[in-house]
Design a protein around this motif. Structure first.
Motif, short mmCIF file in Angstrom:
data_model
loop_
_atom_site.label_atom_id
_atom_site.label_comp_id
_atom_site.label_asym_id
_atom_site.label_seq_id
_atom_site.Cartn_x
_atom_site.Cartn_y
_atom_site.Cartn_z
N ARG A 132 0.85 -1.18 0.00
CA ARG A 132 0.00 0.00 0.00
C ARG A 132 0.89 1.23 0.00
NH1 ARG A 132 -2.31 0.38 6.25
NH2 ARG A 132 -0.30 0.80 7.24
N PHE A 133 0.33 2.36 -0.46
CA PHE A 133 1.07 3.61 -0.45
C PHE A 133 1.13 4.17 0.96
CE2 PHE A 133 -0.47 3.65 -4.92
CZ PHE A 133 0.77 3.65 -5.53
N GLU A 135 0.82 6.77 3.75
CA GLU A 135 -0.02 7.96 3.92
C GLU A 135 0.84 9.19 4.21
OE1 GLU A 135 -2.82 7.18 6.98
OE2 GLU A 135 -3.83 5.55 5.90
N GLU A 138 2.41 12.77 -0.90
CA GLU A 138 1.52 13.09 -2.02
C GLU A 138 1.98 12.46 -3.33
OE1 GLU A 138 1.07 17.28 -2.27
OE2 GLU A 138 0.11 17.49 -0.30
N LYS A 140 3.09 9.60 -3.85
CA LYS A 140 2.80 8.16 -3.88
C LYS A 140 3.96 7.38 -4.49
CE LYS A 140 -2.24 8.43 -3.94
NZ LYS A 140 -3.50 8.00 -4.63
N SER A 141 5.16 7.68 -4.02
CA SER A 141 6.35 7.00 -4.51
C SER A 141 6.93 6.03 -3.49
CB SER A 141 7.42 8.02 -4.91
OG SER A 141 7.80 8.80 -3.78
N GLN A 273 6.11 6.35 -9.48
CA GLN A 273 5.13 6.95 -8.58
C GLN A 273 3.73 6.49 -8.95
OE1 GLN A 273 5.58 11.20 -8.77
NE2 GLN A 273 7.74 11.17 -8.19
N GLY A 274 2.83 6.56 -7.98
CA GLY A 274 1.42 6.32 -8.23
C GLY A 274 1.14 4.97 -8.86
N ARG A 278 2.59 0.99 -8.33
CA ARG A 278 1.68 -0.10 -7.96
C ARG A 278 1.75 -1.23 -9.00
NH1 ARG A 278 -3.17 0.07 -5.14
NH2 ARG A 278 -3.28 2.35 -5.39
#
Length: 285
Positions: A132-133, A135, A138, A140-141, A273-274, A278
């Protein structure tokens, strides 16, 4: 969230040269359409026989659905027959393909699904989502996972290597020195992994300026036509994954790694990222 140990799925436990029916037979029509998986998985004569038997069993079920009750219920049975057809094709594909290090793909799939849906007692099911990213970040890397009850934080880099068949000995010695420094800066609490995979490359037409001449357009079209029709149009993808026990340690390792990258260990790099991060981790796992 409970985590499963999938290490039991790995290892050279299956010899493709053990029996006559284990001889490899590549089916280009199927392998070429599976992308990178087509290069990893192979086909054996035993797999071909089992897949044909699976298709025959599925065909028998479809025929029974058509002729049962004097064909009066054929229309009603259509959804069931479609499900049988789709299921037979998917199961036959698993029987057809063989993983050289783990055996028939259908066995690997069954074992994977069993470990995916059961805990150690074999009673409770859980959602298989190991990453999971983090928290608060921002971009998401940074990804987080749980290993033996402890959090691990990961970042993923896509890099282009600097080593090629035309490298001189001096270049190789310099790269070896940079690699040694990189490993020296990575302490025991941090894991650095490199993953190399074969990906199908997507060929696109080169964008030309509005004032392009006819000769430039013709040259562009010729290049695109040649490269897009190559049968084995593939490229190497290299990912570097850094895993650390805390965010502070991870930041320190990122700085050390990127300094070595900029000094010439790789030609280019970018931190995923992002959705890209994933997708990369899901493909690896």
């Amino acid at each position: 969230m409970a985590r499963r140990d999938f290490s039991g799925l790995a290892g050279n436990k299956y010899s493709l040269r053990a029996k006559t029916w284990h001889m490899i037979k590549r089916i280009d029509f199927i392998s070429n359409r599976l992308g990178a998986m087509g290069d990893l998985l192979v086909t054996t004569w035993m797999g071909i026989i089992l897949s044909l038997l699976t298709l025959a069993a599925g065909g028998f079920g479809i025929v029974q659905g058509i002729i049962s009750n004097g064909m009066h219920t054929a229309l009603v049975n259509t959804p069931a027959m479609l499900l049988i057809l789709i299921g037979s094709l998917l199961i036959a594909l698993n029987f057809l393909m063989t993983n050289p290090s783990m055996g028939l793909q259908v066995v690997v799939s069954i074992r994977f699904l069993f470990l995916k849906t059961k805990d150690k007692e074999g009673k409770k099911s859980f959602e298989f989502n190991p990453f999971r990213f983090v928290e608060g970040i921002e971009s998401k890397s940074v990804l987080e996972t749980i290993v033996e009850g402890q959090s691990r934080f990961l970042v993923v880099y896509s890099v282009r290597g600097a080593v090629s068949p035309v490298c001189f000995d001096n270049d190789l010695n310099e790269l070896a020195g940079l690699n040694s420094r990189l490993l020296f800066n990575i302490e025991r609490d941090t894991v650095l992994g490199t993953l190399i995979s074969i990906q199908s490359s997507k060929v696109e037409e080169k964008t030309l300026p509005p004032n392009a001449t006819e000769a430039m357009i013709r040259k562009r079209d010729i290049n695109y036509d040649v490269t897009s029709k190559l049968q084995y149009n593939q490229q190497l993808q290299t990912l570097v994954v850094i895993s650390a026990p805390s965010l502070d340690v991870l930041r320190s390792r990122i700085e050390s790694v990127e300094v070595i990258f900029r000094q010439g260990l790789v030609i280019g790099y970018s931190r995923l990222q992002g959705e890209d991060a994933r997708k990369a981790m899901q493909e690896i796992y």
